[in-house]
Enzyme design. Structure first.
Site, PDB file in Angstrom:
ATOM      1  N   SER A  55       0.805  -1.227   0.000  1.00 40.26           N
ATOM      2  CA  SER A  55       0.000   0.000   0.000  1.00 40.26           C
ATOM      3  C   SER A  55       0.840   1.280   0.000  1.00 40.26           C
ATOM      4  O   SER A  55       0.322   2.343  -0.296  1.00 40.26           O
ATOM      5  CB  SER A  55      -0.952   0.015   1.195  1.00 40.26           C
ATOM      6  N   HIS A  94       1.121   4.315   6.833  1.00 40.14           N
ATOM      7  CA  HIS A  94       0.546   5.171   5.790  1.00 40.14           C
ATOM      8  C   HIS A  94       0.954   6.622   6.004  1.00 40.14           C
ATOM      9  O   HIS A  94       1.435   6.998   7.067  1.00 40.14           O
ATOM     10  CB  HIS A  94      -0.979   5.047   5.753  1.00 40.14           C
ATOM     11  N   ASP A 121      -7.963   6.255   4.358  1.00 45.32           N
ATOM     12  CA  ASP A 121      -8.053   5.086   5.248  1.00 45.32           C
ATOM     13  C   ASP A 121      -9.323   4.999   6.081  1.00 45.32           C
ATOM     14  O   ASP A 121      -9.410   4.132   6.960  1.00 45.32           O
ATOM     15  CB  ASP A 121      -6.848   5.074   6.201  1.00 45.32           C
TER      16      ASP A 121
END
Length: 178
Positions: A55, A94, A121
């Site tokens: 990701s 992230h 998210d």
């Protein structure tokens, strides 16, 4: 060669065997002390994490080993953070894409997104949760080593590999003559 090691093991008395076991336990406890020392130094509960998914590509790839720190400075847009969602065991790596500071309470609302993901998210957060907060953040990424963490991923994907490795290390400690 292996037969020689087995013969050596059979010739060991109880004192020698106990010494080898204590050496093995000392290595394990030393590793745990280094981990705890790193956690104190970096002010992070987990000073090192492994990237488990794609990701964050192209910034980080699956298997990259990340070094974290938790400085006193506030979180900023663009920071790459590792955070844990309450009730889930696996931390997420992230980038911070949006911040909202509440003036009255001083609470910071943080929105994250994986660089390789199409949407933010909010779908990963708990139901009804639109933001994460500073207390969810385990640390900010300070550095990385590419692909070193693939060993951890392999041991999670193939648990029997973990037991083989631990058994091999234990046997090595028992037969090591130094």
């Amino acid at each position: 060669m292996f037969e020689e090691e087995i013969r050596f093991l059979r010739k060991m008395n109880k004192r020698q065997l106990a010494q080898q076991i204590l050496n093995f336990l000392m290595i394990i406890s030393s590793a745990l002390m280094v981990w705890k020392g790193l956690a104190l130094y970096t002010n992070s509960e987990s000073p090192i994490v492994v990237v488990l998914s794609g990701s964050m590509e192209p910034a980080f790839y699956r298997g990259d080993l990340l070094f974290l720190g938790m400085p006193d400075e506030p979180v900023r847009v663009g920071d790459i953070c590792v955070f844990k969602i309450p009730g889930r065991d696996v931390p997420i790596v992230h980038r911070v894409i949006k911040l909202h500071d509440e003036k009255e309470t001083g609470k910071q609302y943080i929105l994250t997104k994986g660089d390789n993901n199409q949407v933010d998210d909010r779908g990963l957060y708990n139901p009804g949760q639109l933001w994460i907060h500073r207390e969810h953040i385990v640390g900010k990424v300070r550095g990385f080593l590419p692909y070193i963490g693939i060993i951890t991923i392999l041991m999670n994907d193939y648990p029997q590999l973990k037991y083989v490795l631990i058994g091999f290390l234990g046997l090595y400690m028992l037969v090591n003559r130094e």
